[in-house]
Design an enzyme around this catalytic site. Structure first.
Site, PDB file in Angstrom:
ATOM      1  N   ASP A 129       0.836  -1.201   0.000  1.00 17.68           N
ATOM      2  CA  ASP A 129       0.000   0.000   0.000  1.00 17.68           C
ATOM      3  C   ASP A 129       0.870   1.251   0.000  1.00 17.68           C
ATOM      4  OD1 ASP A 129      -1.995  -1.787   0.166  1.00 17.68           O
ATOM      5  OD2 ASP A 129      -2.755  -1.159   2.137  1.00 17.68           O
ATOM      6  N   ASP A 152       0.824   4.175  -2.661  1.00 19.58           N
ATOM      7  CA  ASP A 152       0.531   5.552  -2.250  1.00 19.58           C
ATOM      8  C   ASP A 152       1.612   6.517  -2.710  1.00 19.58           C
ATOM      9  OD1 ASP A 152      -1.727   4.620  -1.094  1.00 19.58           O
ATOM     10  OD2 ASP A 152      -0.980   4.698   0.976  1.00 19.58           O
ATOM     11  N   SER A 155     -34.339  -7.218 -18.636  1.00 17.90           N
ATOM     12  CA  SER A 155     -34.282  -7.936 -17.354  1.00 17.90           C
ATOM     13  C   SER A 155     -34.420  -9.428 -17.633  1.00 17.90           C
ATOM     14  CB  SER A 155     -35.343  -7.426 -16.398  1.00 17.90           C
ATOM     15  OG  SER A 155     -36.576  -7.425 -17.044  1.00 17.90           O
ATOM     16  N   LYS A 176     -26.162 -14.897 -10.247  1.00 20.96           N
ATOM     17  CA  LYS A 176     -26.933 -13.654 -10.382  1.00 20.96           C
ATOM     18  C   LYS A 176     -26.602 -12.785  -9.174  1.00 20.96           C
ATOM     19  CE  LYS A 176     -31.491 -11.906 -11.538  1.00 20.96           C
ATOM     20  NZ  LYS A 176     -31.648 -10.852 -10.555  1.00 20.96           N
ATOM     21  N   LYS A 204     -33.924 -18.658  -9.663  1.00 22.79           N
ATOM     22  CA  LYS A 204     -33.748 -17.948  -8.389  1.00 22.79           C
ATOM     23  C   LYS A 204     -33.618 -18.944  -7.240  1.00 22.79           C
ATOM     24  CE  LYS A 204     -34.364 -13.695  -8.185  1.00 22.79           C
ATOM     25  NZ  LYS A 204     -35.524 -12.917  -8.520  1.00 22.79           N
ATOM     26  N   CYS A 256     -32.566 -21.372  37.361  1.00 20.55           N
ATOM     27  CA  CYS A 256     -32.372 -21.592  38.793  1.00 20.55           C
ATOM     28  C   CYS A 256     -32.943 -20.475  39.656  1.00 20.55           C
ATOM     29  CB  CYS A 256     -30.892 -21.783  39.101  1.00 20.55           C
ATOM     30  SG  CYS A 256     -29.918 -20.295  38.825  1.00 20.55           S
ATOM     31  N   CYS A 262     -25.706 -15.823  34.403  1.00 21.92           N
ATOM     32  CA  CYS A 262     -26.118 -16.429  35.656  1.00 21.92           C
ATOM     33  C   CYS A 262     -24.838 -16.991  36.252  1.00 21.92           C
ATOM     34  CB  CYS A 262     -27.116 -17.557  35.405  1.00 21.92           C
ATOM     35  SG  CYS A 262     -27.328 -18.621  36.845  1.00 21.92           S
ATOM     36  N   CYS A 284     -26.427 -24.028  38.731  1.00 23.27           N
ATOM     37  CA  CYS A 284     -27.605 -23.822  37.873  1.00 23.27           C
ATOM     38  C   CYS A 284     -27.796 -25.011  36.917  1.00 23.27           C
ATOM     39  CB  CYS A 284     -27.417 -22.525  37.107  1.00 23.27           C
ATOM     40  SG  CYS A 284     -28.618 -22.256  35.823  1.00 23.27           S
TER      41      CYS A 284
HETATM   42  S1  IVH Z   1     -27.928 -10.508 -17.726  1.00 25.29           S
HETATM   43  C1  IVH Z   1     -30.716 -10.399 -20.351  1.00 25.29           C
HETATM   44  N1  IVH Z   1     -26.346 -11.543 -15.924  1.00 25.29           N
HETATM   45  O1  IVH Z   1     -30.307  -9.176 -12.960  1.00 25.29           O
HETATM   46  C2  IVH Z   1     -29.749  -9.500 -19.835  1.00 25.29           C
HETATM   47  N2  IVH Z   1     -27.996  -9.991 -15.214  1.00 25.29           N
HETATM   48  O2  IVH Z   1     -33.253  -9.205 -13.977  1.00 25.29           O
HETATM   49  C3  IVH Z   1     -30.028  -9.095 -18.469  1.00 25.29           C
HETATM   50  N3  IVH Z   1     -27.959  -9.509 -12.828  1.00 25.29           N
HETATM   51  O3  IVH Z   1     -30.833  -5.999 -14.276  1.00 25.29           O
HETATM   52  C4  IVH Z   1     -28.857  -9.040 -17.651  1.00 25.29           C
HETATM   53  N4  IVH Z   1     -26.270 -10.834 -12.330  1.00 25.29           N
HETATM   54  O4  IVH Z   1     -29.045  -6.293 -12.513  1.00 25.29           O
HETATM   55  C5  IVH Z   1     -27.373 -10.708 -16.162  1.00 25.29           C
HETATM   56  N5  IVH Z   1     -24.874 -12.506 -14.425  1.00 25.29           N
HETATM   57  C6  IVH Z   1     -25.882 -11.678 -14.679  1.00 25.29           C
HETATM   58  C7  IVH Z   1     -26.501 -10.935 -13.660  1.00 25.29           C
HETATM   59  C8  IVH Z   1     -27.563 -10.097 -13.975  1.00 25.29           C
HETATM   60  C9  IVH Z   1     -27.158  -9.964 -11.866  1.00 25.29           C
HETATM   61  C10 IVH Z   1     -29.093  -8.586 -12.635  1.00 25.29           C
HETATM   62  C11 IVH Z   1     -29.019  -7.332 -13.440  1.00 25.29           C
HETATM   63  C12 IVH Z   1     -30.268  -7.273 -14.239  1.00 25.29           C
HETATM   64  C13 IVH Z   1     -31.161  -8.218 -13.526  1.00 25.29           C
HETATM   65  C14 IVH Z   1     -32.056  -8.887 -14.521  1.00 25.29           C
END
Ligand code: IVH
Length: 691
Positions: free
Chosen positions: A34, A38, A83, A116, A336, A433, A448, A453
């Site tokens: 470090d 620095d 998403s 994820k 999930k 106790c 205690c 006890c």
């Molecule tokens: S792919 C189809 N890969 O999950 C493309 N998303 O519901 C969408 N996320 O908004 C993103 N890890 O914030 C992808 N390995 C990953 C991910 C990922 C987390 C989150 C991301 C996205 C949400 C999708």
């Protein structure tokens, strides 16, 4: 210095700093101290002070944030940020797979699996290798310009490719697990990287502690902390928040041929981005399913929060063909993990007694299912924990279960109160106790202190017979409690005066179990000083201290004569352990226990006499985490095994020791929660050289 010399020096310094920043934050493998880092940074700053034109936005000096803004500008994403469709069952993942196969018209497919990450999606645009724009996802079409904030995230490169100052990109070590991509690929003139900003769990706790100390906002979870920190109008505050980044995709990269998602990841790795080390490619979908399942069980090993596993089709042309429905691409799905939090009612708070006499408040909950497990109890740690969260009996509370750790009450939902809730106080007397309890000075715990006890005695017996202690098989919690209730045990030494005939007469025990129990009791007499001292459960004397003491004293009898000063002089025995030991031996009741043990033939000698147990770590289970000062993980594993111990990967109640180094993550937390002894590398060595 003239401008040209200054410019050259600046470039050398900037490259070097970027490279070492990368070693530190992306590879987790620093090469510079470090202090050395620095000193280079100071030189760069001085140079920039003298020649302000050198201070470009992508200078390594610019990770400290910028002047505050009034609000964030809106930015339209060139292509929407999508998403992911979520599924919760294996059958649904298989359905997704079948649909993809059908739509792909018989093409041979590969699958990329990625954790994820539970953070915040961002899109970062690089123009000619310079970070030009950083945006939040927003509604997927329009996000917010958070460029100054993103610049402060240490593992987001400000300039790519990251290389050392000699320009030797290929000498840069890469993680073995990162996807291969040809060396020295062309630099995209323009590219958009997508990824997740998140906060590591230990960083989150550290930050929250600091926030609390300065009376500032405390965050409920790492995700909120990451989102809150990234969206601050004052990026100089963001700079002080411990944010991290993983890249997980490229939206476009001009002038670079990328045909698969795997190549996109490989390219990101080559450019110096941080990639999640657990991303894998599969050709066999069954193997992919197995890998996802493996992470369902292992998620608590990670030191960041992961809420599922993303499956992606590798081939970008196939991705294109599969297309998007609404905001969700058909080529990806998130499996999930079972939810780890739920809301339920706090019905009551009951106090359990630990073997040291500590009073542990325990939440009695209305039964609720969390991640497939019914939870009706959760830990509340101590009175302060309950006060700080203002938890009241009758409250709706958020309960969290991570891995197989004891569930925890996180917070109450005061907005759901009816007015019938009751505040809770630690009782003045021991629930077992009835003797008065005392709060220990400088501790959040109440104790205690009654040596007789019964609840404490049950816990003491449990500890005494446990695996790291006298290792008496067949004497579990229930039996211990029964013996105490029946008056067969009034202290731990009474274990050695149990009458086999009396035991055989007990309902449900029988002659055979009684005989087996007697055999293991008899066998435990030869365990020797280390285990005996550990088994006695003297505060601050665990197996490590016991081993150190056994090295310096030939027997417990000799140890008993030692003064506090003498004990403190032993390396590894601090004043607290020494004090605790002297105090313990000074109690008449403890001495009586020792007299009884001695009279029953329990060995007090430090010489290990038990048969077949030659090695000092025999029978002990270790888990290793973090970076150790001198040993690599493999070396530590070999060392433990050479000394008779075994190494497993996950922390559980069967773990005897956690060997922890720097940056230990969730395993450390888990071990602490389970009360597992934590060893440093030095302590491990000390433990192994005993006997
Ligand atoms: S792919 C189809 N890969 O999950 C493309 N998303 O519901 C969408 N996320 O908004 C993103 N890890 O914030 C992808 N390995 C990953 C991910 C990922 C987390 C989150 C991301 C996205 C949400 C999708």
């Amino acid at each position: 210095m003239d401008m040209i010399t200054a410019q050259e020096r600046w470039e050398q310094l900037a490259e070097t700093l970027r490279y070492h920043n990368y070693r530190y934050y992306v590879l987790d493998d620093p090469q510079l101290s470090d202090a050395a880092y620095d000193s280079l940074m100071i030189e760069l700053r001085e140079l920039e002070a003298q020649f302000p034109a050198l201070r470009t936005p992508d200078s390594p000096s610019q990770r400290v944030g910028d002047v505050p803004v009034e609000s964030f500008d809106k930015v339209q994403h060139p292509r929407p940020m999508l998403s992911l469709a979520s599924v919760f069952e294996e059958a649904e993942v298989r359905k997704w797979h079948e649909r993809v196969l059908k739509l792909a018209n018989g093409a041979t497919l590969e699958w990329i699996l990625e954790p994820k990450i539970d953070g915040l999606a961002v899109a970062i645009t690089y123009v000619n290798g310079r970070m030009a724009l950083g945006a939040t996802r927003g509604n997927g079409i329009v996000g917010e310009d958070i460029t100054p904030n993103l610049r402060t995230v240490r593992d987001v490169p400000l300039a790519i490719p990251v290389s050392d100052h000699a320009g030797h990109e290929t000498e840069r070590p890469r993680r073995e697990t990162w996807p291969a991509f040809p060396e020295n690929p062309p630099l995209a003139s323009r590219m958009e990287v997508r990824g997740e900003v998140y906060m590591k769990i230990p960083d989150f706790h550290r930050m929250n502690r600091q926030q609390a100390e300065t009376d500032e906002k405390v965050f409920a979870n790492p995700r909120n902390a990451a989102a809150g920190s990234l969206r601050l109008l004052d990026s100089s505050i963001t700079a002080r928040r411990p944010l991290s980044f993983f890249g997980y995709g490229i939206d476009y990269a001009d002038d670079v041929e990328i045909l698969t998602h795997w190549d996109a990841l490989g390219y990101l790795g080559r450019m110096g981005f941080s990639l999640n080390p657990h991303i894998r490619r599969f050709t066999d979908f069954e193997e992919a399913i197995d890998y996802a399942k493996e992470w369902m069980a292992r998620r608590s090993e990670l030191d960041y929060e992961v809420d599922g596993i993303v499956f992606k089709v590798n081939d970008l042309a196939v991705q294109e063909r599969l297309g998007v429905v609404g905001r969700e691409p058909r080529w990806a799905v998130a499996w999930k993990f079972p939810a780890s939090e739920a809301v339920t009612r706090l019905l009551d708070i009951k106090v359990n007694l630990g073997r040291t006499g500590v009073l542990n408040p325990n939440a009695i909950l209305e039964a609720v299912e969390i991640g497939g497990v019914t939870v009706s109890n959760a830990t509340l740690h101590n009175e302060d924990y309950i006060r700080e969260r203002d938890l009241r009996i009758g409250d709706h509370v958020v309960v969290k279960r991570s891995g197989d750790v004891i569930p925890k009450v996180m917070n109450a939902l005061p907005e759901m109160r009816t007015g019938d809730e009751r505040e809770w106080r630690m009782p003045d007397t021991c629930p077992s106790c009835g003797e008065p309890v005392h709060r220990a000075p400088d501790e959040a715990n109440y104790y205690c202190t009654n040596a007789a006890c019964p609840a404490q005695l049950v816990r003491k017996v449990e500890h005494f017979v446990g695996r790291g202690s006298m290792d008496i098989e067949g004497l579990g919690k229930k039996l211990a409690a029964r013996f105490v209730t029946l008056g067969l045990l009034r202290d731990v030494a009474d274990i050695y005066t149990l009458d086999p005939e009396e035991l055989a007469g007990l309902e449900g025990l029988g002659e055979l179990s009684a005989a087996n129990l007697m055999t293991s009791i008899e066998g435990s007499k030869e365990q020797g000083m280390i285990r005996l001292l550990t088994a006695l459960g003297i505060r601050h004397i665990g197996s490590v201290q016991a081993a150190l003491l056994a090295e310096h004293y030939p027997s417990v009898d000799v140890l008993m004569q030692a003064s506090k000063e003498e004990l403190e002089a032993i390396p590894g025995i601090g004043p607290i352990s020494a004090q605790s030991l002297v105090e313990w031996f000074s109690h008449e009741s403890n001495r009586r226990v020792l007299d009884k043990l001695r009279a029953e033939g329990v060995s007090f000698a430090s010489q290990r006499t038990a048969a077949g147990e030659g090695a000092p770590l025999a029978g002990r289970a270790f888990v290793i985490t973090g970076t150790l000062p001198t040993m690599s993980r493999d070396e530590a594993k070999a060392f433990i095994e050479e000394h008779g111990g075994k190494v497993t990967s996950a922390v559980s109640s069967k773990t005897d020791f956690l060997l922890a180094g720097e940056n230990a993550g969730s395993k450390l937390q888990k071990a602490e929660q389970l009360g597992i002894r934590i060893l440093s590398e030095d302590e491990l060595r000390e433990l192994a050289i005993q006997n």
